[in-house]
Design a protein around this motif. Structure first.
Motif, mmCIF file in Angstrom:
data_model
loop_
_atom_site.group_PDB
_atom_site.id
_atom_site.type_symbol
_atom_site.label_atom_id
_atom_site.label_comp_id
_atom_site.label_asym_id
_atom_site.label_seq_id
_atom_site.Cartn_x
_atom_site.Cartn_y
_atom_site.Cartn_z
ATOM 1 N N SER A 43 11.787 -8.370 18.997
ATOM 2 C CA SER A 43 11.414 -9.494 18.142
ATOM 3 C C SER A 43 9.907 -9.582 17.982
ATOM 4 N N PHE A 44 9.248 -8.447 18.010
ATOM 5 C CA PHE A 44 7.800 -8.366 17.863
ATOM 6 C C PHE A 44 7.515 -7.373 16.751
ATOM 7 N N SER A 45 6.404 -7.563 16.060
ATOM 8 C CA SER A 45 6.057 -6.608 15.015
ATOM 9 C C SER A 45 4.601 -6.191 15.146
ATOM 10 N N ASP A 46 4.305 -5.052 14.578
ATOM 11 C CA ASP A 46 2.943 -4.537 14.528
ATOM 12 C C ASP A 46 2.800 -3.774 13.223
ATOM 13 N N ASN A 47 1.575 -3.420 12.894
ATOM 14 C CA ASN A 47 1.314 -2.779 11.611
ATOM 15 C C ASN A 47 0.774 -1.371 11.790
ATOM 16 N N ILE A 48 1.122 -0.524 10.825
ATOM 17 C CA ILE A 48 0.529 0.798 10.689
ATOM 18 C C ILE A 48 -0.249 0.765 9.377
ATOM 19 N N LEU A 49 -1.560 0.956 9.475
ATOM 20 C CA LEU A 49 -2.402 0.933 8.283
ATOM 21 C C LEU A 49 -2.609 2.354 7.771
ATOM 22 N N VAL A 50 -2.498 2.512 6.451
ATOM 23 C CA VAL A 50 -2.577 3.828 5.830
ATOM 24 C C VAL A 50 -3.505 3.759 4.627
ATOM 25 N N ARG A 51 -4.321 4.810 4.465
ATOM 26 C CA ARG A 51 -5.093 5.007 3.245
ATOM 27 C C ARG A 51 -5.324 6.500 3.094
ATOM 28 N N LEU A 52 -5.765 6.921 1.926
ATOM 29 C CA LEU A 52 -6.054 8.325 1.684
ATOM 30 C C LEU A 52 -7.547 8.562 1.830
ATOM 31 N N GLN A 53 -7.920 9.764 2.228
ATOM 32 C CA GLN A 53 -9.335 10.094 2.394
ATOM 33 C C GLN A 53 -10.004 10.489 1.090
ATOM 34 N N SER A 54 -9.210 10.946 0.128
ATOM 35 C CA SER A 54 -9.816 11.367 -1.137
ATOM 36 C C SER A 54 -8.947 10.925 -2.310
ATOM 37 N N ASP A 55 -9.572 10.858 -3.472
ATOM 38 C CA ASP A 55 -8.919 10.430 -4.699
ATOM 39 C C ASP A 55 -7.860 11.466 -5.097
ATOM 40 N N PRO A 56 -6.596 11.061 -5.192
ATOM 41 C CA PRO A 56 -5.557 12.024 -5.546
ATOM 42 C C PRO A 56 -5.545 12.305 -7.053
ATOM 43 N N ILE A 57 -5.131 13.508 -7.411
ATOM 44 C CA ILE A 57 -5.006 13.862 -8.820
ATOM 45 C C ILE A 57 -3.838 13.113 -9.441
ATOM 46 N N ASN A 58 -2.746 12.993 -8.680
ATOM 47 C CA ASN A 58 -1.537 12.295 -9.116
ATOM 48 C C ASN A 58 -1.179 11.216 -8.110
ATOM 49 N N THR A 59 -0.180 10.442 -8.431
ATOM 50 C CA THR A 59 0.298 9.398 -7.527
ATOM 51 C C THR A 59 0.840 10.022 -6.241
ATOM 52 N N VAL A 60 0.500 9.393 -5.124
ATOM 53 C CA VAL A 60 0.966 9.828 -3.806
ATOM 54 C C VAL A 60 1.859 8.726 -3.235
ATOM 55 N N THR A 61 3.028 9.127 -2.751
ATOM 56 C CA THR A 61 3.953 8.196 -2.113
ATOM 57 C C THR A 61 3.981 8.495 -0.625
ATOM 58 N N VAL A 62 3.779 7.453 0.168
ATOM 59 C CA VAL A 62 3.783 7.586 1.632
ATOM 60 C C VAL A 62 4.982 6.808 2.159
#
Length: 94
Positions: A2-21
């Motif tokens: 009954s506890f939650s935590d977060n995983i933060l995500v970002r990309l290091q560089s500008d993608p040419i196309n859409t990226v799905t994580v």
């Protein structure tokens, strides 16, 4: 549990196309955790802005602590991005 935590995500560089994580756990562990949302989408407008997966530990009947492996995967045209795994420790609340 009954506890939650977060995983933060970002990309290091500008993608040419859409990226799905996506963030996934093995089928056998899906009764132990819930991950929301099921996917994050990045493009040129938001690639360097953190987005979040929330990992929520679900209550169960046993009194055992658990560890669940979360696998973060990215897909998009022409990408070669290795998966990242994170172990989530679940401390039982019973």
């Amino acid at each position: 549990e009954s506890f939650s935590d977060n995983i933060l995500v970002r990309l290091q560089s500008d993608p040419i196309n859409t990226v799905t994580v996506t963030a996934n756990v093995p089928q056998a562990d899906r009764s132990k955790v819930r991950i929301l949302p099921d996917k994050l989408t990045f493009d040129s407008s938001n690639y360097n802005t953190f987005q979040r997966f929330t990992v929520e530990a679900l209550s169960d009947a046993d009194k055992a602590n658990d560890t669940v492996t979360v696998t973060i995967s990215a897909t998009g045209a022409g990408l070669v991005i290795p998966d990242v795994t994170i172990d989530a420790d679940i401390v039982d609340d019973d």
